[in-house]
Scaffold this motif. Structure first.
Motif, short mmCIF file in Angstrom:
data_model
loop_
_atom_site.label_atom_id
_atom_site.label_comp_id
_atom_site.label_asym_id
_atom_site.label_seq_id
_atom_site.Cartn_x
_atom_site.Cartn_y
_atom_site.Cartn_z
N THR A 1 0.84 -1.19 0.00
CA THR A 1 0.00 0.00 0.00
C THR A 1 0.87 1.24 0.00
O THR A 1 1.78 1.36 0.83
CB THR A 1 -0.91 0.02 1.24
N ILE A 2 0.60 2.14 -0.94
CA ILE A 2 1.25 3.44 -0.97
C ILE A 2 0.18 4.44 -0.56
O ILE A 2 -0.73 4.75 -1.34
CB ILE A 2 1.82 3.77 -2.37
N THR B 1 -2.70 -6.86 -9.63
CA THR B 1 -3.65 -5.76 -9.80
C THR B 1 -3.11 -4.50 -9.14
O THR B 1 -2.34 -4.57 -8.17
CB THR B 1 -5.03 -6.07 -9.19
N ILE B 2 -3.53 -3.37 -9.68
CA ILE B 2 -3.29 -2.08 -9.06
C ILE B 2 -4.65 -1.48 -8.77
O ILE B 2 -5.49 -1.35 -9.67
CB ILE B 2 -2.47 -1.14 -9.96
N THR C 1 -1.13 -5.49 -5.72
CA THR C 1 -1.33 -6.81 -5.14
C THR C 1 -0.93 -7.90 -6.13
O THR C 1 -1.38 -7.89 -7.28
CB THR C 1 -2.81 -7.02 -4.77
N VAL C 2 -0.11 -8.83 -5.65
CA VAL C 2 0.17 -10.06 -6.38
C VAL C 2 -0.65 -11.13 -5.68
O VAL C 2 -0.55 -11.31 -4.46
CB VAL C 2 1.67 -10.43 -6.35
N SER D 1 5.52 -15.04 -3.32
CA SER D 1 5.76 -14.09 -4.42
C SER D 1 6.60 -12.94 -3.88
O SER D 1 6.55 -12.62 -2.69
CB SER D 1 4.44 -13.55 -4.98
N THR D 2 7.38 -12.36 -4.77
CA THR D 2 8.19 -11.20 -4.42
C THR D 2 7.76 -10.05 -5.32
O THR D 2 7.58 -10.23 -6.53
CB THR D 2 9.69 -11.49 -4.59
N LEU D 3 7.60 -8.87 -4.71
CA LEU D 3 7.16 -7.67 -5.41
C LEU D 3 8.11 -6.53 -5.06
O LEU D 3 8.25 -6.18 -3.90
CB LEU D 3 5.73 -7.32 -5.00
#
Length: 105
Positions: free
Chosen positions: A18-19, A44-45, A85-86, A95-97
């Motif tokens: 979250t930004i 998704t964004i 979100t992944v 998962s890595t983001l």
């Protein structure tokens, strides 16, 4: 203000970053790097509560993949909070983001 981060999910758990929006400033996303330990997942964004960017469930895989735009992804309105979100990559998989982002007027 730079908003760069790298997060790895727990096994079989979505990975969300979250930004938080700042009044009067827009969020700009320059680059996302994503991959899974095994399996695949969607991305998704969400921009101010609305999904504005979606990639299918087979997009995020074990191959590190960079997502960039011709010009940076820009939030729909100043002050909007962005959530990247992944989705879950399956039982025992993570998962890595990695995100490169900023906020300015």
């Amino acid at each position: 203000m730079a908003l760069n981060s790298s997060t790895t999910s727990a096994a079989d758990t979505a990975n969300a970053v979250t930004i938080t929006g700042i009044p009067g400033l827009r969020v700009f996303i320059y680059r996302l790097d994503v991959y899974t330990s095994a399996g695949d997942a969607d991305l998704t964004i969400t921009d101010g509560g609305t999904v504005t960017y979606r990639l299918p469930g087979t997009f995020v895989t074990t191959t590190p993949t960079a997502i960039t735009w011709t010009k940076p992804y820009e939030s729909n309105a100043p002050g909007n909070t962005i959530i990247v979100t992944v989705g879950t990559a399956g039982a025992a998989n993570t998962s890595t983001l990695n995100i490169q982002a900023d906020q300015y007027a």
